[in-house]
Design an enzyme around this catalytic site. Structure first.
Site, PDB file in Angstrom:
ATOM      1  N   ASP A 158      32.721  39.020  32.664  1.00  0.00           N
ATOM      2  CA  ASP A 158      32.863  39.246  34.097  1.00  0.00           C
ATOM      3  C   ASP A 158      31.490  39.671  34.605  1.00  0.00           C
ATOM      4  OD1 ASP A 158      33.848  39.897  36.638  1.00  0.00           O
ATOM      5  OD2 ASP A 158      35.642  40.842  35.814  1.00  0.00           O
TER       6      ASP A 158
ATOM      7  N   ASP B 273      32.336  37.662  40.034  1.00  0.00           N
ATOM      8  CA  ASP B 273      32.974  38.574  40.991  1.00  0.00           C
ATOM      9  C   ASP B 273      32.572  38.229  42.431  1.00  0.00           C
ATOM     10  OD1 ASP B 273      34.401  41.306  41.051  1.00  0.00           O
ATOM     11  OD2 ASP B 273      32.620  41.708  42.273  1.00  0.00           O
TER      12      ASP B 273
ATOM     13  N   GLU C  14      35.465  34.208  41.835  1.00  0.00           N
ATOM     14  CA  GLU C  14      36.480  34.909  42.629  1.00  0.00           C
ATOM     15  C   GLU C  14      36.191  34.630  44.099  1.00  0.00           C
ATOM     16  OE1 GLU C  14      38.234  39.430  43.344  1.00  0.00           O
ATOM     17  OE2 GLU C  14      36.091  39.087  43.109  1.00  0.00           O
TER      18      GLU C  14
ATOM     19  N   HIS D 204      43.440  42.779  37.505  1.00  0.00           N
ATOM     20  CA  HIS D 204      43.247  44.232  37.577  1.00  0.00           C
ATOM     21  C   HIS D 204      43.250  44.769  39.012  1.00  0.00           C
ATOM     22  CE1 HIS D 204      39.485  42.342  38.394  1.00  0.00           C
ATOM     23  NE2 HIS D 204      38.984  43.486  38.829  1.00  0.00           N
ATOM     24  N   ASP D 205      43.293  43.882  39.995  1.00  0.00           N
ATOM     25  CA  ASP D 205      43.316  44.310  41.399  1.00  0.00           C
ATOM     26  C   ASP D 205      44.707  44.188  42.017  1.00  0.00           C
ATOM     27  OD1 ASP D 205      40.530  44.699  41.429  1.00  0.00           O
ATOM     28  OD2 ASP D 205      40.151  42.622  42.007  1.00  0.00           O
TER      29      ASP D 205
HETATM   30  C1  NOJ Z   1      36.433  42.218  42.915  1.00  0.00           C
HETATM   31  C2  NOJ Z   1      36.868  42.932  41.680  1.00  0.00           C
HETATM   32  O1  NOJ Z   1      37.890  42.212  41.071  1.00  0.00           O
HETATM   33  C3  NOJ Z   1      37.252  44.326  42.091  1.00  0.00           C
HETATM   34  O2  NOJ Z   1      37.877  45.038  41.059  1.00  0.00           O
HETATM   35  C4  NOJ Z   1      36.030  45.028  42.591  1.00  0.00           C
HETATM   36  O3  NOJ Z   1      36.385  46.289  43.118  1.00  0.00           O
HETATM   37  C5  NOJ Z   1      35.332  44.223  43.694  1.00  0.00           C
HETATM   38  N1  NOJ Z   1      35.250  42.833  43.418  1.00  0.00           N
HETATM   39  C6  NOJ Z   1      33.928  44.721  43.897  1.00  0.00           C
HETATM   40  O4  NOJ Z   1      33.136  44.349  42.798  1.00  0.00           O
END
Ligand code: NOJ
Length: 546
Positions: free
Chosen positions: A98, A200, A242, A316-317
């Site tokens: 990542d 990311d 992402e 994870h989000d």
């Molecule tokens: C996306 C990530 O998946 C998340 O966990 C993070 O807080 C933000 N980008 C900032 O890097």
């Protein structure tokens, strides 16, 4: 059409902090991941997406990197990471790193330099702006983590941009030296034998803050093509971006092979379906299954032969899918199997988030002091100041907060779920005594074995990888579709509800049952009453006029 390994594999996301702790500090680590590689091999995955393990002060659990070429001390060291890459490779598993290149930590050496003075050679690696005429913020850009995206810096009397926390200053991609430094760093990792990158918030790197543009800026694809050429372009790597705002047309720009950008992107259109339109992720509304069907069908057909889909319920989000759109009570396992079958039968590369394969659920909190996540904590403070009640805000956090996915992995029924013999950094979900890996492995009917079977089916059936997609017209809560490939047709039927549902598909002659989540006999599909959360896949014989 050229075929790639990542089109027929299944990726497993590890959030290292919460995966497996071997040194009793309550924080997962790299040796802990190595210890569980046999388990992951047993599941059958071909790659691990490793959430950030770089040096970081952990404002945002590693998504704030202070040194791209060092390993976070809590997780281990570079030798551990090299061992993980090698040991995974021996088991046919590639490591996808990542990588966060939209921003760094404010403790990264570049930013420490940059904030020294306007004349510092690293100043332009970041985004700075003078105060507005009234001395306030340069413009109205907001941080994803609440409040203004601008932070005033006393030393130089300018503001710097942070689209996330103020400890995550945004890099300035318009600076060619900065871009080259990023590419050199990426090559350092490629040379270590990794299997690819998850990039990311990559849709933000083309930002033009002065114009108020953050996502999908005009130079975004130029930067990605440049990155591709300078780094992974001629390597056999998986790259996944992402991209929160992607439409199918935008996703093709990233992932059409002839454009030489990325393998695929994560698109989030389905993820927003339980949010009130135009508001934030915290403003909830009920999911309409018809909308979910419409969105999935759109992505399946529009990205059919150009570009490539990634398939996911969790990361994870996001909250745990069984608690979110399944049933985490009476039908936990059955709804979990339905969700797994529905997703894995689609066209694209499936991603499994740690614990999804055993049906982990959201963990309820009763007070903000139980919440670790920076995003939730900031939203709580902001909404409290704006007059929301604590109960309302905690409700949103319990439904959507990121800690739901981050509670420690539940390995067994011993104290702290076998995750650590110390004090975990985030409390384990109290349901670990029943929901855990050890229990799943000894139960042939467990969700784990449904995931394992889906992965094996994908390896042995090109129709799952390459087949076309057709959505069938059914009752609102039934999600049914066909995949077709070289004279073979599979019919996938899912009851997305707690109630029985009727389907009537008299023309379908069942040849073989591929997979199902209950015992129903599936000889005829005429007037079939589906049980709650029932899911099955059957190979059918199609007559020519079908
Ligand atoms: C996306 C990530 O998946 C998340 O966990 C993070 O807080 C933000 N980008 C900032 O890097």
């Amino acid at each position: 059409m050229q075929q790639y390994w990542w089109q027929s594999t299944v990726v497993y996301q590890v959030y290292p902090r919460s995966f497996n702790d071997t040194n009793r500090d309550g924080i997962g680590d790299l040796p802990g991941i190595i210890e569980k590689l046999d388990y992951l091999q047993e599941l059958g995955i071909g790659a691990i997406w490793l959430s950030p393990v770089y040096q970081s002060p952990n404002e945002d659990n590693g998504y704030d990197i202070s040194d791209y070429q060092a390993v976070m001390a809590e997780f281990g060291d570079m030798a551990d990471l090299e061992r993980l890459i090698a040991e995974a490779k021996q088991r046919g598993i590639r490591i996808i790193m990542d990588l966060v290149v939209n921003h760094t930590s404010d403790e990264h050496g570049w930013f420490v330099e940059a904030r020294q003075s306007k004349a510092n050679p690293y100043r332009d690696y970041y985004v700075w702006a003078d105060p507005a005429a009234d001395g306030g913020v340069p413009n109205q850009l907001q941080s994803t983590f609440s409040g203004s995206a601008w932070q005033y810096d006393d030393t130089s009397q300018q503001y710097y941009l942070h689209l996330f926390s103020q400890k995550q200053p945004d890099l300035n991609w318009q600076n060619p030296q900065m871009r080259q430094a990023i590419y050199d760093m990426m090559n350092f990792w490629i040379d270590k034998g990794i299997g690819g990158f998850r990039l990311d918030v990559i849709d933000l790197i083309g930002k033009q803050p002065a114009q108020g543009i953050t996502g999908n800026g005009p130079e975004l694809h130029h930067y990605l093509q440049e990155m591709n050429q300078a780094t992974f372009g001629n390597r056999d790597l998986l790259t996944v971006g992402e991209t929160w705002g992607a439409t199918p047309a935008i996703a093709k720009l990233y992932s059409a092979p002839e454009r030489h950008e990325l393998s695929m992107v994560f698109q989030f259109e389905h993820v927003g379906l339980d949010e009130q339109p135009g508001k934030s992720k915290w403003d909830l509304q009920a999911l309409r299954i018809s909308e979910l069907k419409r969105v999935f069908a759109k992505w399946q057909t529009e990205l059919g032969d150009q570009g490539w889909n990634s398939l996911f319920w969790n990361n994870h989000d996001l909250p745990r899918i069984i608690s979110r759109w399944g049933n985490d009570g009476q039908y936990r396992v059955k709804s979990g199997k339905m969700l797994a079958i529905l997703l894995h039968m689609l066209k694209g590369t499936p991603y499994i988030y740690q614990g999804e394969e055993i049906g982990m659920t959201n963990r309820v909190v009763h007070d903000i002091s139980e919440v670790a996540d920076v995003e939730s904590r900031r939203m709580y403070a902001e909404r409290l100041a704006n007059g929301y009640s604590p109960a309302d805000i905690l409700h949103s956090i319990n439904v959507k907060g990121r800690d739901n996915a981050r509670t420690p992995m539940q390995w067994d029924a011993t104290e702290q779920a076998g995750f650590t013999t110390g004090q975990p950094w985030l409390a384990v979900n109290p349901n670990y005594a029943t929901i855990n890996v050890a229990a799943a492995l000894v139960d042939p009917d467990s969700l784990f074995y449904t995931y394992q079977k889906l992965i094996r089916l994908r390896q042995n059936n090109p129709i799952m990888v390459w087949g076309s997609f057709e959505l069938l017209a059914t009752a609102e809560s039934v999600f049914a579709y066909k995949r077709r490939y070289q004279n073979e047709t599979w019919l996938v039927v899912n009851n997305f509800s707690n109630e029985p549902q009727q389907i009537d598909l008299p023309a379908e002659k069942v040849e073989t049952v591929i997979i199902q989540n209950d015992e129903t006999e599936l000889t005829s599909l005429a007037n079939l009453q589906l049980t709650p959360w029932q899911s099955f896949v059957v190979k059918v014989a199609e007559s020519d006029d079908n």
